[in-house]
Design a protein around this motif. Structure first.
Motif, short mmCIF file in Angstrom:
data_model
loop_
_atom_site.label_atom_id
_atom_site.label_comp_id
_atom_site.label_asym_id
_atom_site.label_seq_id
_atom_site.Cartn_x
_atom_site.Cartn_y
_atom_site.Cartn_z
N TYR A 145 -38.02 -128.76 -33.44
CA TYR A 145 -39.33 -129.37 -33.56
C TYR A 145 -40.04 -129.16 -32.24
N GLY A 146 -41.27 -128.66 -32.26
CA GLY A 146 -41.96 -128.38 -31.01
C GLY A 146 -43.39 -128.87 -31.00
N ILE A 147 -43.85 -129.25 -29.82
CA ILE A 147 -45.24 -129.64 -29.60
C ILE A 147 -45.58 -129.29 -28.15
N GLY A 184 -45.53 -145.77 -24.45
CA GLY A 184 -45.40 -145.31 -25.83
C GLY A 184 -46.06 -143.96 -25.98
N LEU A 185 -45.46 -143.09 -26.78
CA LEU A 185 -46.02 -141.76 -27.01
C LEU A 185 -46.53 -141.65 -28.43
N GLN A 186 -47.64 -140.96 -28.59
CA GLN A 186 -48.23 -140.73 -29.90
C GLN A 186 -48.33 -139.23 -30.11
N ILE A 187 -47.85 -138.77 -31.27
CA ILE A 187 -47.83 -137.34 -31.58
C ILE A 187 -48.64 -137.09 -32.83
N ASP A 188 -49.58 -136.16 -32.76
CA ASP A 188 -50.38 -135.76 -33.91
C ASP A 188 -49.56 -134.75 -34.71
N ALA A 189 -49.12 -135.13 -35.91
CA ALA A 189 -48.27 -134.27 -36.72
C ALA A 189 -48.93 -132.92 -37.01
N LYS A 237 -50.37 -131.06 -35.00
CA LYS A 237 -50.21 -130.17 -33.85
C LYS A 237 -48.75 -129.84 -33.56
N THR A 238 -47.85 -130.20 -34.47
CA THR A 238 -46.44 -129.91 -34.27
C THR A 238 -46.05 -128.61 -34.95
N HIS A 239 -44.92 -128.05 -34.55
CA HIS A 239 -44.43 -126.78 -35.08
C HIS A 239 -42.93 -126.90 -35.36
N LEU A 240 -42.46 -126.20 -36.38
CA LEU A 240 -41.04 -126.14 -36.68
C LEU A 240 -40.56 -124.70 -36.53
N PHE A 241 -39.38 -124.53 -35.95
CA PHE A 241 -38.80 -123.22 -35.73
C PHE A 241 -37.38 -123.20 -36.29
N GLU A 242 -36.97 -122.06 -36.87
CA GLU A 242 -35.58 -121.90 -37.29
C GLU A 242 -34.70 -122.07 -36.06
N LYS A 243 -33.66 -122.87 -36.19
CA LYS A 243 -32.81 -123.14 -35.03
C LYS A 243 -32.11 -121.89 -34.52
N GLY A 244 -31.59 -121.04 -35.41
CA GLY A 244 -30.84 -119.86 -34.97
C GLY A 244 -31.72 -118.74 -34.46
N SER A 245 -32.76 -118.38 -35.22
CA SER A 245 -33.57 -117.20 -34.88
C SER A 245 -34.78 -117.52 -34.02
#
Length: 99
Positions: free
Chosen positions: A21-23, A79-84, A86-94
């Motif tokens: 999970y990345g931001i 406290g941290l607030q994250i705008d969903a 603006k998030t990114h998902l990456f394959e863990k292996g590749s």
């Protein structure tokens, strides 16, 4: 650092797939007092018009870049607030970007 994301992307992930999970550091904001994801401030570093905070959540440390100044000091809890959106998902292996 290099803020570019991997170019190759797949259309979608699959159920049970391991992902990262990345931001970007500038897309996390400080939440109103008493809300958000609790984080402990380790270092506060003013850098011109921005302020970098080195934070700890659980066993993980990461940097947040704030526009302007903050009253936070080392050992404070924020406290941290994250705008969903603006998030990114990456394959863990590749490392291929999924979203």
């Amino acid at each position: 650092g290099d803020n570019r994301w991997p170019v190759a992307a797949t259309a979608a992930g699959s159920e049970g797939q391991s992902v990262n999970y990345g931001i970007r550091p500038g897309d996390i904001v400080i939440a109103p007092p008493g809300s958000g994801i609790p984080a402990r401030v380790i270092v506060v570093e003013p850098t011109g018009a921005e302020t970098e905070l080195l934070l700890e959540v659980g066993a993980n440390q990461f940097t947040v870049v704030l526009h302007g100044r903050t009253q936070a000091k080392p050992d404070d809890l924020v406290g941290l607030q994250i705008d969903a959106a603006k998030t990114h998902l990456f394959e863990k292996g590749s490392g291929k970007r999924l979203v």
